[in-house]
Design a protein around this motif. Structure first.
Motif, mmCIF file in Angstrom:
data_model
loop_
_atom_site.group_PDB
_atom_site.id
_atom_site.type_symbol
_atom_site.label_atom_id
_atom_site.label_comp_id
_atom_site.label_asym_id
_atom_site.label_seq_id
_atom_site.Cartn_x
_atom_site.Cartn_y
_atom_site.Cartn_z
ATOM 1 N N THR A 80 0.794 -1.297 -0.200
ATOM 2 C CA THR A 80 0.023 0.163 -0.161
ATOM 3 C C THR A 80 0.894 1.355 0.085
ATOM 4 O O THR A 80 0.516 2.053 -0.601
ATOM 5 C CB THR A 80 -0.891 -0.068 1.304
ATOM 6 N N ILE A 81 1.964 1.291 0.578
ATOM 7 C CA ILE A 81 2.820 2.379 0.967
ATOM 8 C C ILE A 81 3.564 2.577 -0.174
ATOM 9 O O ILE A 81 3.493 3.751 -1.026
ATOM 10 C CB ILE A 81 3.784 2.182 2.126
ATOM 11 N N ALA A 86 4.043 5.328 -5.865
ATOM 12 C CA ALA A 86 3.786 5.342 -7.164
ATOM 13 C C ALA A 86 2.951 6.052 -7.754
ATOM 14 O O ALA A 86 3.004 6.816 -8.814
ATOM 15 C CB ALA A 86 3.701 3.963 -7.965
ATOM 16 N N SER A 87 1.610 6.162 -7.013
ATOM 17 C CA SER A 87 0.658 6.998 -7.464
ATOM 18 C C SER A 87 0.858 8.534 -7.489
ATOM 19 O O SER A 87 0.776 9.313 -8.223
ATOM 20 C CB SER A 87 -0.517 6.827 -6.654
ATOM 21 N N TRP A 102 12.437 4.593 -14.654
ATOM 22 C CA TRP A 102 12.929 3.711 -13.939
ATOM 23 C C TRP A 102 12.559 3.579 -12.609
ATOM 24 O O TRP A 102 12.454 2.611 -11.817
ATOM 25 C CB TRP A 102 14.317 3.731 -14.010
ATOM 26 N N LEU A 103 12.023 4.729 -12.138
ATOM 27 C CA LEU A 103 11.385 4.840 -10.724
ATOM 28 C C LEU A 103 10.255 3.936 -10.583
ATOM 29 O O LEU A 103 10.098 3.081 -9.896
ATOM 30 C CB LEU A 103 10.998 6.254 -10.405
ATOM 31 N N LEU A 170 -4.709 4.282 -10.266
ATOM 32 C CA LEU A 170 -3.842 4.156 -9.188
ATOM 33 C C LEU A 170 -4.046 4.629 -7.636
ATOM 34 O O LEU A 170 -3.882 3.579 -6.925
ATOM 35 C CB LEU A 170 -2.410 4.551 -9.475
ATOM 36 N N TRP A 171 -4.781 5.714 -7.629
ATOM 37 C CA TRP A 171 -5.024 5.954 -6.353
ATOM 38 C C TRP A 171 -6.343 5.373 -5.960
ATOM 39 O O TRP A 171 -6.497 5.039 -4.644
ATOM 40 C CB TRP A 171 -5.585 7.638 -6.422
#
Length: 410
Positions: A80-81, A86-87, A102-103, A170-171
């Protein structure tokens, strides 16, 4: 079977699996928009499978330090974190900058790494949460839920990303992960059971699962069957299915989607039948493993021999129930034949083997298709399933020997 702890496991894992599909769809969309490269986009599933393989290999080290429920909560909480990060990155426009892409690869890889812990932990929890006579039904429910999520999730995820955008999806997935994490906390056992799990962890090590597979004849044969069936499964990857549809069946790319959907619907139908007849099947696990393996081999051969797209679609649908029959029966037998304290380690070792076998199968089947033509790989697959059938017969013989000596494995 329907008590709080099992419902929390089933609901939490189903929601988490749906979230997994959604975030992968969103990542693929962001990656393609940022790079315009099919190669980079296709690399996402490769990174995810590689991370899960490494995680499955290392999972026993975590089993020694955490109870199964603790692993599930920790895994889902960390996912989740990471997905929230990423979101945030996607919402901030990182996905539009190729140098930062790449992140997302790194975050996706780490999220997948957490799944390598969660999968064996979930399957090892099931025998602790349900009675022995309900084990077949519980496995059937989990398998049917998994298939339904994968069937509906990819289609729904694609529609949501195109409609709302990758950032919003994503969120939304982060929210689903939060609910799944809360559900995982509801699986926690009584303090006495927790102390037993922790004491068992102190007596095991990284090689525990591998040694159990080596030393227990039934487990050794079950894993050998999984290896052979896994090697045969490479024929269903896109790199082989698509040329089969285009060149052998003479249809457009849309038929690849129809055939995949046909299989998934068959698997869901098979899982539903398993739930209806779980009690009858539970008493004859070996018989159903044999019947299922025969059915998978037969319909794989028929599918590879097809020249008509509609007939191939019907054979694809027919494969689903038989594959579910084999999978759930073998899973139930493995859970019954493995000591509870050792089960997570066995499932972790088996998960590592399964992932390595899948990668090997994809390479080997691709090479055979290039060398002998795409139809030939389905005949090779059917031949491998014949070997799996012979292993199933040997498995049943061991049951007969145990029964004769007064020790029944069922």
């Amino acid at each position: 079977m329907w008590h709080r702890r099992f419902i929390c496991l089933w609901a939490g894992q189903t929601l988490a699996n749906l979230g997994d599909v959604f975030y992968i769809v969103a990542f693929i969309s962001v990656m393609y928009a940022a790079t315009g490269s099919v190669m980079y986009t296709a690399f996402i599933p490769v990174v995810i499978v590689a991370s899960q393989s490494v995680s499955s290999l290392l999972a026993p080290l975590v089993f020694q330090r955490l109870a199964l429920t603790g692993m599930l909560v920790l895994s889902q909480g960390l996912k989740t974190i990471l997905l929230a990060l990423a979101s945030l990155a996607v919402s901030s426009g990182v996905g539009e900058q190729g140098e930062w892409i790449w992140l997302l690869f790194g975050l996706g890889s780490t999220i997948a790494f957490m799944d390598g812990w969660a999968n064996p932990a979930r399957n090892a929890m099931v025998p602790q949460l349900v009675r022995r006579e309900d084990l077949m039904r519980a496995n059937g429910l989990l398998a049917t839920s998994d298939q339904t999520v994968h069937f509906a999730g990819w289609a729904a995820g694609g529609l949501l990303v195109s409609w709302l955008g990758a950032g919003v999806v994503l969120w939304g997935t982060v929210g689903a992960y939060v609910v799944a994490t809360i559900a995982m906390t509801g699986i926690a056992p009584a303090s006495e059971k927790l102390r037993e799990e922790q004491a068992a962890g102190a007596t095991t090590n990284w090689l525990t699962g591998w040694k159990a597979i080596r030393d227990v004849p039934v487990l050794r044969l079950l894993v050998a069957m999984d290896v052979v069936i896994g090697l045969s499964g490479g024929v269903w990857i896109a790199a082989i299915m698509l040329p089969f549809v285009l060149d052998v069946l003479g249809q457009g790319e849309e038929w690849w989607g129809y055939i995949n959907a046909g299989y998934m619907l068959g698997a869901i139908a098979g899982g539903t039948l398993l739930l209806m007849y779980a009690e009858r099947m539970r008493r004859h696990l070996f018989r159903w493993i044999i019947c299922g393996t025969i059915g998978v081999g037969f319909f794989t051969f028929c599918f590879g021999s097809s020249t008509n797209a509609l007939v191939a679609l019907l054979f694809s649908f027919a494969l689903g129930p038989f594959l579910e029959m084999v999978h759930v029966s073998k899973q139930t037998l493995l859970q019954q034949e493995t000591e509870e304290s050792v089960l997570p380690y066995v499932l972790s070792a088996k998960g590592t083997i399964d992932l390595l076998v899948f990668g090997t199968s994809a390479l080997v089947m691709g090479a055979i298709a290039e060398w002998q033509g795409v139809r030939a790989v389905y005949y090779v697959s059917a031949g491998l399933l014949l070997i799996a059938f012979l292993l199933a017969l040997r498995l049943q013989k061991k049951q007969t020997d145990h029964t004769t000596s007064g020790v029944s494995v069922n």
